[in-house]
Design an enzyme around this catalytic site. Structure first.
Site, PDB file in Angstrom:
ATOM      1  NE  ARG A 123      -3.974  -2.124   1.950  1.00 32.59           N
ATOM      2  CZ  ARG A 123      -3.926  -3.082   2.773  1.00 32.59           C
ATOM      3  NH1 ARG A 123      -2.969  -3.096   3.948  1.00 32.59           N
ATOM      4  NH2 ARG A 123      -4.789  -4.133   2.684  1.00 32.59           N
ATOM      5  CE  LYS A 145      -2.035  12.849 -14.912  1.00 33.73           C
ATOM      6  NZ  LYS A 145      -2.374  13.184 -16.515  1.00 33.73           N
ATOM      7  CD  GLU A 187       5.151  15.121 -23.269  1.00 32.00           C
ATOM      8  OE1 GLU A 187       4.445  16.080 -23.003  1.00 32.00           O
ATOM      9  OE2 GLU A 187       4.707  13.733 -23.387  1.00 32.00           O
ATOM     10  CE  LYS A 229       3.625  16.729 -14.746  1.00 32.23           C
ATOM     11  NZ  LYS A 229       3.998  15.668 -15.433  1.00 32.23           N
ATOM     12  CD  GLU A 239      -5.366  15.063 -16.129  1.00 29.15           C
ATOM     13  OE1 GLU A 239      -4.267  15.057 -15.929  1.00 29.15           O
ATOM     14  OE2 GLU A 239      -6.434  14.634 -16.898  1.00 29.15           O
ATOM     15  NE  ARG A 243      -0.986  16.141 -13.344  1.00 32.98           N
ATOM     16  CZ  ARG A 243      -0.244  15.218 -12.740  1.00 32.98           C
ATOM     17  NH1 ARG A 243      -0.462  15.317 -11.442  1.00 32.98           N
ATOM     18  NH2 ARG A 243       0.995  14.677 -13.092  1.00 32.98           N
ATOM     19  CG  ASN A 247      -3.136  14.786 -20.617  1.00 35.61           C
ATOM     20  OD1 ASN A 247      -2.314  14.347 -20.370  1.00 35.61           O
ATOM     21  ND2 ASN A 247      -4.291  14.868 -19.499  1.00 35.61           N
ATOM     22  CG  HIS A 250      -0.462  13.987 -23.994  1.00 38.09           C
ATOM     23  ND1 HIS A 250      -0.106  15.186 -24.237  1.00 38.09           N
ATOM     24  CD2 HIS A 250       0.295  13.135 -23.354  1.00 38.09           C
ATOM     25  CE1 HIS A 250       1.288  15.211 -23.858  1.00 38.09           C
ATOM     26  NE2 HIS A 250       1.419  13.865 -23.323  1.00 38.09           N
ATOM     27  CG  HIS A 254      -2.464   8.970 -24.999  1.00 36.91           C
ATOM     28  ND1 HIS A 254      -2.938   9.306 -23.562  1.00 36.91           N
ATOM     29  CD2 HIS A 254      -1.064   9.175 -24.713  1.00 36.91           C
ATOM     30  CE1 HIS A 254      -2.091   9.612 -22.917  1.00 36.91           C
ATOM     31  NE2 HIS A 254      -0.924   9.619 -23.524  1.00 36.91           N
ATOM     32  CG  HIS A 267       4.532   9.653 -24.867  1.00 34.87           C
ATOM     33  ND1 HIS A 267       3.224   9.303 -24.613  1.00 34.87           N
ATOM     34  CD2 HIS A 267       4.676  10.749 -24.162  1.00 34.87           C
ATOM     35  CE1 HIS A 267       2.521  10.343 -23.810  1.00 34.87           C
ATOM     36  NE2 HIS A 267       3.544  11.183 -23.498  1.00 34.87           N
TER      37      HIS A 267
HETATM   38  P1  NAD Z   1      11.442   5.326 -22.578  1.00 36.29           P
HETATM   39  O1  NAD Z   1      11.268   5.339 -21.260  1.00 36.29           O
HETATM   40  O2  NAD Z   1      10.901   4.068 -23.499  1.00 36.29           O
HETATM   41  O3  NAD Z   1      12.914   5.698 -22.878  1.00 36.29           O
HETATM   42  C1  NAD Z   1      13.044   5.705 -24.353  1.00 36.29           C
HETATM   43  C2  NAD Z   1      14.397   5.053 -24.917  1.00 36.29           C
HETATM   44  O4  NAD Z   1      15.409   5.438 -24.615  1.00 36.29           O
HETATM   45  C3  NAD Z   1      14.314   3.377 -24.148  1.00 36.29           C
HETATM   46  O5  NAD Z   1      14.760   2.665 -25.105  1.00 36.29           O
HETATM   47  C4  NAD Z   1      15.107   3.543 -22.764  1.00 36.29           C
HETATM   48  O6  NAD Z   1      15.797   2.337 -22.616  1.00 36.29           O
HETATM   49  C5  NAD Z   1      16.199   4.452 -23.551  1.00 36.29           C
HETATM   50  N1  NAD Z   1      16.853   5.392 -22.674  1.00 36.29           N
HETATM   51  C6  NAD Z   1      16.690   5.963 -21.582  1.00 36.29           C
HETATM   52  N2  NAD Z   1      17.550   6.673 -21.168  1.00 36.29           N
HETATM   53  C7  NAD Z   1      18.872   6.470 -21.642  1.00 36.29           C
HETATM   54  C8  NAD Z   1      19.988   7.004 -21.670  1.00 36.29           C
HETATM   55  N3  NAD Z   1      20.284   8.071 -20.750  1.00 36.29           N
HETATM   56  N4  NAD Z   1      20.758   6.727 -22.653  1.00 36.29           N
HETATM   57  C9  NAD Z   1      20.412   5.743 -23.750  1.00 36.29           C
HETATM   58  N5  NAD Z   1      19.299   5.318 -23.732  1.00 36.29           N
HETATM   59  C10 NAD Z   1      18.416   5.445 -22.922  1.00 36.29           C
HETATM   60  O7  NAD Z   1      10.555   6.516 -23.213  1.00 36.29           O
HETATM   61  P2  NAD Z   1      10.364   8.029 -22.363  1.00 36.29           P
HETATM   62  O8  NAD Z   1      10.263   8.883 -23.780  1.00 36.29           O
HETATM   63  O9  NAD Z   1      11.341   8.286 -21.527  1.00 36.29           O
HETATM   64  O10 NAD Z   1       9.054   8.123 -21.752  1.00 36.29           O
HETATM   65  C11 NAD Z   1       7.836   7.642 -22.439  1.00 36.29           C
HETATM   66  C12 NAD Z   1       6.682   7.228 -21.607  1.00 36.29           C
HETATM   67  O11 NAD Z   1       6.435   7.998 -20.597  1.00 36.29           O
HETATM   68  C13 NAD Z   1       5.398   6.601 -21.963  1.00 36.29           C
HETATM   69  O12 NAD Z   1       5.147   5.506 -21.339  1.00 36.29           O
HETATM   70  C14 NAD Z   1       4.543   7.706 -21.640  1.00 36.29           C
HETATM   71  O13 NAD Z   1       3.132   7.230 -21.602  1.00 36.29           O
HETATM   72  C15 NAD Z   1       5.214   8.017 -20.103  1.00 36.29           C
HETATM   73  N6  NAD Z   1       4.761   9.590 -19.622  1.00 36.29           N
HETATM   74  C16 NAD Z   1       4.295   9.546 -18.437  1.00 36.29           C
HETATM   75  C17 NAD Z   1       4.118  11.034 -17.751  1.00 36.29           C
HETATM   76  C18 NAD Z   1       3.552  11.201 -16.618  1.00 36.29           C
HETATM   77  O14 NAD Z   1       3.128  12.123 -16.089  1.00 36.29           O
HETATM   78  N7  NAD Z   1       3.789  10.097 -15.708  1.00 36.29           N
HETATM   79  C19 NAD Z   1       4.376  11.869 -18.810  1.00 36.29           C
HETATM   80  C20 NAD Z   1       4.721  11.747 -20.153  1.00 36.29           C
HETATM   81  C21 NAD Z   1       5.196  10.519 -20.432  1.00 36.29           C
HETATM   82  N1  GLY Z   2       1.835  14.661 -18.369  1.00 32.16           N
HETATM   83  C1  GLY Z   2       0.715  14.728 -17.925  1.00 32.16           C
HETATM   84  C2  GLY Z   2       0.602  15.096 -16.522  1.00 32.16           C
HETATM   85  O1  GLY Z   2       1.561  14.858 -15.847  1.00 32.16           O
HETATM   86  O2  GLY Z   2      -0.636  15.520 -16.147  1.00 32.16           O
END
Ligand code: NAD
Ligand code: GLY
Length: 366
Positions: A123, A145, A187, A229, A239, A243, A247, A250, A254, A267
Site C-alpha cells: 500500500r 502520475k 513535451e 509542471k 487532475e 492539470r 495533456n 495527448h 495516445h 510517445h
Molecule cells: P522510454 O522510457 O521508453 O525511454 C526511451 C528509450 O531510451 C528506451 O529505449 C530507453 O531504454 C532508452 N534510454 C533511456 N535513457 C537513456 C539514456 N540515458 N541513454 C540511452 N538510452 C536511454 O521513453 P520516454 O520517452 O522516457 O517515456 C515515455 C513514457 O513516459 C510513455 O510511456 C509515456 O506514457 C510516459 N509519460 C508519463 C508521464 C507522466 O506524467 N507520468 C508524462 C509523459 C509521458
Molecule cells: N503528463 C501529463 C501530466 O502529468 O499531467
C-alpha cells in the site's frame, strides 16, 4: 565532481518534494542515510542499467545496508502487468518491507512502472525518480502520475503517487539516441502554447542548441518545464481541472500510439503530431489564429518531429481515431474532451463537434 544545481519545489503539503537539476550530480547530497537494516531497490531496464546502475549502486551502498536491483525489458511494449510483476517479485523475494526505497533509473516507461509498483507494494513505499531521458526529466518523473498500459488504452491502469525526490542529471542525456532526444523536445514545446508564450519564443531561438545538447540551454529548458509542471500540479494534483492542460496533443497522440501498436511511434512523436492536430482544431473552432498554428508546426518540424499523424485505417481513418480517442481519461460520458489553445499561452479543455474533428484528422494525417 559535483557541479552547480538548481532546485524546483513541488508544493504539495505533506507530499512536497524537490526536483534537482544539474550535470554530474552526486545523489548522496540529496538523500538521507537509511536507518539500520535499510534497503534500496533500483528499478531499471536492460539498456539503461548497464550504463548507469553500477555507479548508482556504489553510491547507494554508502547509505543503505542492502542495495538490490531489478532489470526490466526495454520499451513501451513492456509497460504492462507482466513486467510490473517483475518488480513485485524482486520486492517479495528479497523480503523488502515498507521502509525499502525504490529508485526508478530510466525513462518514462521505467519511471511510470516503478512509481506504480511503489504506490501499490504494501500500500505504498517511498520512491525516488532518476529520469534518464529528456522526456522524463521535463515531464513524466514529476507530478506523480504512475501507470501501465492496457491493450485497449494507454496508461489506463495506474495511481497518483508522488516521489520523495527527483534528480535530473543532464549528463545522463549524453548517451540518449537523437530520436529520443527529439521526442523529449515535444513535451518541452508543449509547455509554451498551454502556459508560457515567452518560453515558446525562447524555444524558437534556442532549438538548435537543445538539439546539440548544450548544457546551459538544456538546463534552462528542463528547469522552466519543471517549474511550470510543479506550479500546475501544485494547484491540481489529481487532475480535477487545470492539470488536464498538460495533456495538450495527448488525446490524438495516445490514439496514434495505441493505434500503431505500442512502441512503433514514440510517445513524444505522437504528442508532436497530436499538438498540430489539436492546434488546427483550435483554429477551426475560432479560438486560435492560423499564424500560431503555423509557428507551432514550424517549431515541431525544426525539432525533427512529425507534424502529420499516421493513417491508422485506410477505410475509415477518422473513425478509427475517434474510436481510440473515446478511451481517453479526459472523456466525459463518452464525449471526447480536447486540450485546445485559446490564444497563445492559454489552454482550455472542451468538446468539439465530431464532424469538425473528422475534418481535422483528414487534413492532418498522411
Ligand atoms: P522510454 O522510457 O521508453 O525511454 C526511451 C528509450 O531510451 C528506451 O529505449 C530507453 O531504454 C532508452 N534510454 C533511456 N535513457 C537513456 C539514456 N540515458 N541513454 C540511452 N538510452 C536511454 O521513453 P520516454 O520517452 O522516457 O517515456 C515515455 C513514457 O513516459 C510513455 O510511456 C509515456 O506514457 C510516459 N509519460 C508519463 C508521464 C507522466 O506524467 N507520468 C508524462 C509523459 C509521458
Ligand atoms: N503528463 C501529463 C501530466 O502529468 O499531467
Amino acid at each position: 565532481m559535483a557541479n552547480d544545481f538548481s532546485k524546483v519545489h513541488v508544493a504539495l503539503g505533506d507530499r512536497a518534494y524537490d526536483i534537482i537539476i544539474g550535470a554530474n550530480l552526486d545523489i548522496l547530497q540529496f538523500l538521507r542515510r537509511g536507518r539500520g537494516g535499510s534497503s534500496a531497490l533500483i528499478v531499471t531496464n536492460e539498456k539503461v542499467g548497464p550504463l548507469y546502475s553500477p555507479n548508482l549502486t556504489e553510491s547507494l551502498r554508502k547509505i543503505y545496508d542492502k542495495v538490490l536491483s531489478v532489470v526490466l525489458p526495454d520499451g513501451e511494449l513492456h509497460k504492462n502487468w507482466q513486467t510490473l510483476n517483475n518488480i513485485y517479485d524482486a520486492l517479495l523475494e528479497n523480503g523488502c518491507d515498507r521502509k525499502t526505497v525504490l529508485f526508478a533509473l530510466g525513462g518514462g516507461v521505467v519511471g511510470d512502472m516503478a512509481g506504480f509498483a511503489a504506490a501499490s507494494y504494501m500500500r505504498g513505499i517511498p520512491f525516488v525518480q532518476i529520469p534518464t531521458t529528456l522526456l522524463s526529466q521535463v515531464d513524466s518523473s514529476v507530478g506523480g502520475k504512475t501507470a501501465i498500459n492496457h491493450p485497449l488504452g494507454k496508461n489506463m491502469i495506474g495511481a497518483f503517487y508522488q516521489p520523495k525526490l527527483v534528480v535530473c542529471d543532464l549528463r545522463l542525456l549524453d548517451s540518449l539516441p537523437l530520436r529520443e532526444l527529439r521526442a523529449g523536445l515535444a513535451e518541452i514545446i508543449k509547455y509554451g502554447p498551454i502556459y508560457d508564450i515567452k518560453f515558446f519564443d525562447w524555444l524558437e531561438k534556442f532549438i538548435p542548441q537543445l538539439l546539440a545538447r548544450d548544457t546551459t540551454e538544456l538546463s534552462y529548458a528542463v528547469r522552466r518545464c519543471c517549474e511550470i509542471k510543479a506550479e500546475v500540479v501544485g494547484k491540481d494534483e489529481q487532475e480535477s481541472g487545470l492539470r488536464a492542460i498538460l495533456n495538450f496533443g495527448h488525446t490524438f497522440g495516445h490514439a496514434i500510439e495505441s493505434g500503431m501498436g505500442y512502441g512503433v511511434w514514440l510517445h513524444g512523436e505522437g504528442v508532436a503530431a497530436g499538438m498540430v492536430m489539436a492546434a488546427e482544431l483550435s483554429h477551426r473552432l475560432g479560438l486560435l489564429e492560423e499564424s500560431f498554428v503555423r509557428r507551432l508546426r514550424i517549431l515541431i518540424e525544426r525539432a525533427g518531429l512529425p507534424t502529420k499523424g499516421p493513417i491508422l485505417d485506410s477505410d475509415d481513418n477518422a473513425g478509427r481515431y475517434l474510436q481510440l480517442m473515446k478511451i481517453d481519461k479526459k472523456s466525459d460520458m463518452g464525449e471526447i474532451r480536447f486540450v485546445l489553445i485559446d490564444g497563445p499561452g492559454k489552454a482550455v479543455v472542451q468538446g468539439a463537434p465530431e464532424a469538425l474533428v473528422r475534418e481535422v484528422i483528414e487534413a492532418c494525417c498522411a
